[in-house]
Design a protein around this motif. Structure first.
Motif, PDB file in Angstrom:
ATOM      1  N   ALA A  68       0.832  -1.209   0.000  1.00 20.68           N
ATOM      2  CA  ALA A  68       0.000   0.000   0.000  1.00 20.68           C
ATOM      3  C   ALA A  68       0.865   1.256   0.000  1.00 20.68           C
ATOM      4  N   LEU A  69       1.970   1.242   0.721  1.00 24.45           N
ATOM      5  CA  LEU A  69       2.871   2.391   0.748  1.00 24.45           C
ATOM      6  C   LEU A  69       3.493   2.626  -0.621  1.00 24.45           C
ATOM      7  N   GLU A  70       3.825   1.566  -1.318  1.00 23.52           N
ATOM      8  CA  GLU A  70       4.448   1.679  -2.640  1.00 23.52           C
ATOM      9  C   GLU A  70       3.476   2.216  -3.689  1.00 23.52           C
ATOM     10  N   GLN A  71       2.195   1.981  -3.486  1.00 20.03           N
ATOM     11  CA  GLN A  71       1.192   2.396  -4.461  1.00 20.03           C
ATOM     12  C   GLN A  71       0.563   3.744  -4.129  1.00 20.03           C
ATOM     13  N   ALA A  72       0.849   4.277  -2.955  1.00 19.53           N
ATOM     14  CA  ALA A  72       0.170   5.492  -2.491  1.00 19.53           C
ATOM     15  C   ALA A  72       0.642   6.734  -3.242  1.00 19.53           C
ATOM     16  N   GLU A  73      -0.310   7.589  -3.557  1.00 19.41           N
ATOM     17  CA  GLU A  73       0.003   8.923  -4.061  1.00 19.41           C
ATOM     18  C   GLU A  73       0.205   9.898  -2.905  1.00 19.41           C
ATOM     19  N   ILE A  74      -0.497   9.623  -1.797  1.00 14.67           N
ATOM     20  CA  ILE A  74      -0.357  10.413  -0.568  1.00 14.67           C
ATOM     21  C   ILE A  74      -0.173   9.447   0.595  1.00 14.67           C
ATOM     22  N   GLU A 103       3.458  11.896  -1.832  1.00 15.27           N
ATOM     23  CA  GLU A 103       3.549  13.098  -1.013  1.00 15.27           C
ATOM     24  C   GLU A 103       3.308  12.670   0.425  1.00 15.27           C
ATOM     25  N   CYS A 104       4.173  13.085   1.338  1.00 19.57           N
ATOM     26  CA  CYS A 104       4.097  12.613   2.725  1.00 19.57           C
ATOM     27  C   CYS A 104       3.740  13.759   3.659  1.00 19.57           C
ATOM     28  N   ALA A 120       6.896   1.071  11.912  1.00 20.13           N
ATOM     29  CA  ALA A 120       5.994   2.133  11.476  1.00 20.13           C
ATOM     30  C   ALA A 120       6.729   3.444  11.213  1.00 20.13           C
ATOM     31  N   ALA A 121       7.771   3.728  11.981  1.00 19.25           N
ATOM     32  CA  ALA A 121       8.510   4.977  11.802  1.00 19.25           C
ATOM     33  C   ALA A 121       9.200   5.033  10.440  1.00 19.25           C
ATOM     34  N   GLY A 122       9.388   3.883   9.804  1.00 14.97           N
ATOM     35  CA  GLY A 122      10.029   3.853   8.496  1.00 14.97           C
ATOM     36  C   GLY A 122       9.062   3.916   7.326  1.00 14.97           C
ATOM     37  N   PHE A 123       7.766   3.956   7.617  1.00 15.16           N
ATOM     38  CA  PHE A 123       6.782   3.965   6.530  1.00 15.16           C
ATOM     39  C   PHE A 123       6.926   5.199   5.646  1.00 15.16           C
ATOM     40  N   VAL A 124       7.200   6.352   6.261  1.00 15.68           N
ATOM     41  CA  VAL A 124       7.277   7.585   5.482  1.00 15.68           C
ATOM     42  C   VAL A 124       8.413   7.512   4.464  1.00 15.68           C
ATOM     43  N   GLN A 125       9.547   6.958   4.835  1.00 19.97           N
ATOM     44  CA  GLN A 125      10.660   6.858   3.896  1.00 19.97           C
ATOM     45  C   GLN A 125      10.328   5.903   2.760  1.00 19.97           C
ATOM     46  N   HIS A 126       9.646   4.820   3.073  1.00 19.59           N
ATOM     47  CA  HIS A 126       9.268   3.847   2.041  1.00 19.59           C
ATOM     48  C   HIS A 126       8.285   4.476   1.060  1.00 19.59           C
ATOM     49  N   ASP A 148      11.307  13.793   7.688  1.00 23.02           N
ATOM     50  CA  ASP A 148      11.101  12.920   6.538  1.00 23.02           C
ATOM     51  C   ASP A 148       9.834  13.273   5.751  1.00 23.02           C
ATOM     52  N   PHE A 149       9.000  14.145   6.297  1.00 28.96           N
ATOM     53  CA  PHE A 149       7.739  14.494   5.646  1.00 28.96           C
ATOM     54  C   PHE A 149       7.880  15.741   4.788  1.00 28.96           C
ATOM     55  N   ASP A 150       7.051  15.790   3.747  1.00 27.03           N
ATOM     56  CA  ASP A 150       7.054  16.960   2.865  1.00 27.03           C
ATOM     57  C   ASP A 150       6.424  18.165   3.540  1.00 27.03           C
ATOM     58  N   ARG A 151       5.407  17.927   4.340  1.00 25.09           N
ATOM     59  CA  ARG A 151       4.788  19.032   5.070  1.00 25.09           C
ATOM     60  C   ARG A 151       4.157  18.526   6.354  1.00 25.09           C
ATOM     61  N   ARG A 152       3.878  19.466   7.240  1.00 27.98           N
ATOM     62  CA  ARG A 152       3.434  19.143   8.578  1.00 27.98           C
ATOM     63  C   ARG A 152       2.233  20.012   8.928  1.00 27.98           C
ATOM     64  N   ILE A 153       1.236  19.406   9.532  1.00 25.68           N
ATOM     65  CA  ILE A 153       0.056  20.125  10.011  1.00 25.68           C
ATOM     66  C   ILE A 153      -0.054  19.836  11.503  1.00 25.68           C
ATOM     67  N   LEU A 154       0.175  20.847  12.322  1.00 24.10           N
ATOM     68  CA  LEU A 154       0.184  20.651  13.768  1.00 24.10           C
ATOM     69  C   LEU A 154      -1.125  21.114  14.395  1.00 24.10           C
ATOM     70  N   GLY A 155      -1.549  20.351  15.396  1.00 23.77           N
ATOM     71  CA  GLY A 155      -2.789  20.675  16.097  1.00 23.77           C
ATOM     72  C   GLY A 155      -3.507  19.401  16.499  1.00 23.77           C
ATOM     73  N   PRO A 156      -4.589  19.509  17.233  1.00 27.94           N
ATOM     74  CA  PRO A 156      -5.342  18.319  17.649  1.00 27.94           C
ATOM     75  C   PRO A 156      -5.959  17.610  16.450  1.00 27.94           C
ATOM     76  N   ALA A 157      -5.881  16.289  16.454  1.00 25.97           N
ATOM     77  CA  ALA A 157      -6.360  15.503  15.312  1.00 25.97           C
ATOM     78  C   ALA A 157      -7.828  15.739  15.027  1.00 25.97           C
TER      79      ALA A 157
END
Length: 225
Positions: free
Chosen positions: A158-164, A190-191, A177-183, A204-213
């Motif tokens: 699923a990680l290999e096929q993901a667009e996001i 886009e991560c 799990a911590a290595g999923f973003v690099q894969h 390792d992420f392209d962008r970050r959104i901080l705040g309560p989920a």
């Protein structure tokens, strides 16, 4: 759009469930090696069963929050693979039909003797016989430290096929799990990280959104259309 989402303790914390590991290394006032390892279960199975009975009751009393519900909506609109490190069933109760529980689930039981799985009762005991082989080897169907997470081949695909790829409420400290973003990044996704605070692998992420989920996830989902 093909999207793979990983959720961690942060999304359940907003529904009132304790995160797995506190800063002092304890989980609900217990040493993790006592309640989250095969060795701990072998030493004191009654303690472990009692601990997870309490977790099961707390999870059953918790309610899904807007982040869980937003991800359920996302699955109806896009090709979503939802992977969670959480052992509660808040995603399912929030409307998600397909959830990959890589660390197992409180609502499932496992026979340590024959490997069969079944729906767990609310209260499990060390004397409960396996309904398949009859041995008194019933344990929570939880992936403990030292054990292999579930469904890894499906997750890597699923990680290999993901667009996001989006990680929500994760610490970035626990592998694999911590290595999923690099894969996912190597495969061109886009991560995005959605977190209360920046994770250990935020770089390792392209962008970050901080705040309560419960706020950031519905807003991010809405932005996808």
């Amino acid at each position: 759009m093909r999207i793979t989402v990983l959720t961690g303790a942060g999304i359940s914390a907003e529904s009132g469930l304790a995160t797995f590991r506190a800063s002092d290394g304890l989980w609900e006032n217990h040493h993790i090696e006592d309640v989250a390892t095969p060795e701990g279960f072998a030493r004191d199975p009654e303690l472990v069963q009692r601990f997870y009975n309490e977790r099961r009751a707390k999870a059953a009393a918790a309610k899904p929050n807007p982040a869980h519900e937003a991800l359920a909506w996302l699955a109806r609109e896009h090709d979503l693979t939802l992977v969670t490190q959480n052992v509660d069933d808040l995603h399912e109760r929030g409307g998600s039909a397909q959830v990959i529980h890589m660390h197992g689930s409180l609502v499932r039981a496992l026979c340590a003797a024959c490997g069969q799985r079944w729906d767990a009762p609310m209260v499990m005991n060390v004397t409960d016989p396996c309904p398949f082989c009859g041995k008194q080897a019933t344990r929570p169907d939880i992936v403990w430290f030292g054990e292999m997470p579930y469904f890894m081949e499906q997750i890597w695909e699923a990680l290999e096929q993901a667009e996001i790829f989006a990680a929500i409420g994760t610490s970035g400290n626990v592998y694999p799990a911590a290595g999923f973003v690099q894969h996912a990044a190597r495969s061109g996704a886009e991560c995005i990280e959605l977190n209360l605070d920046a994770s250990a692998n935020a770089h390792d992420f392209d962008r970050r959104i901080l705040g309560p989920a419960s706020q950031t996830v519905p807003e991010w989902v809405a932005s996808l259309g």
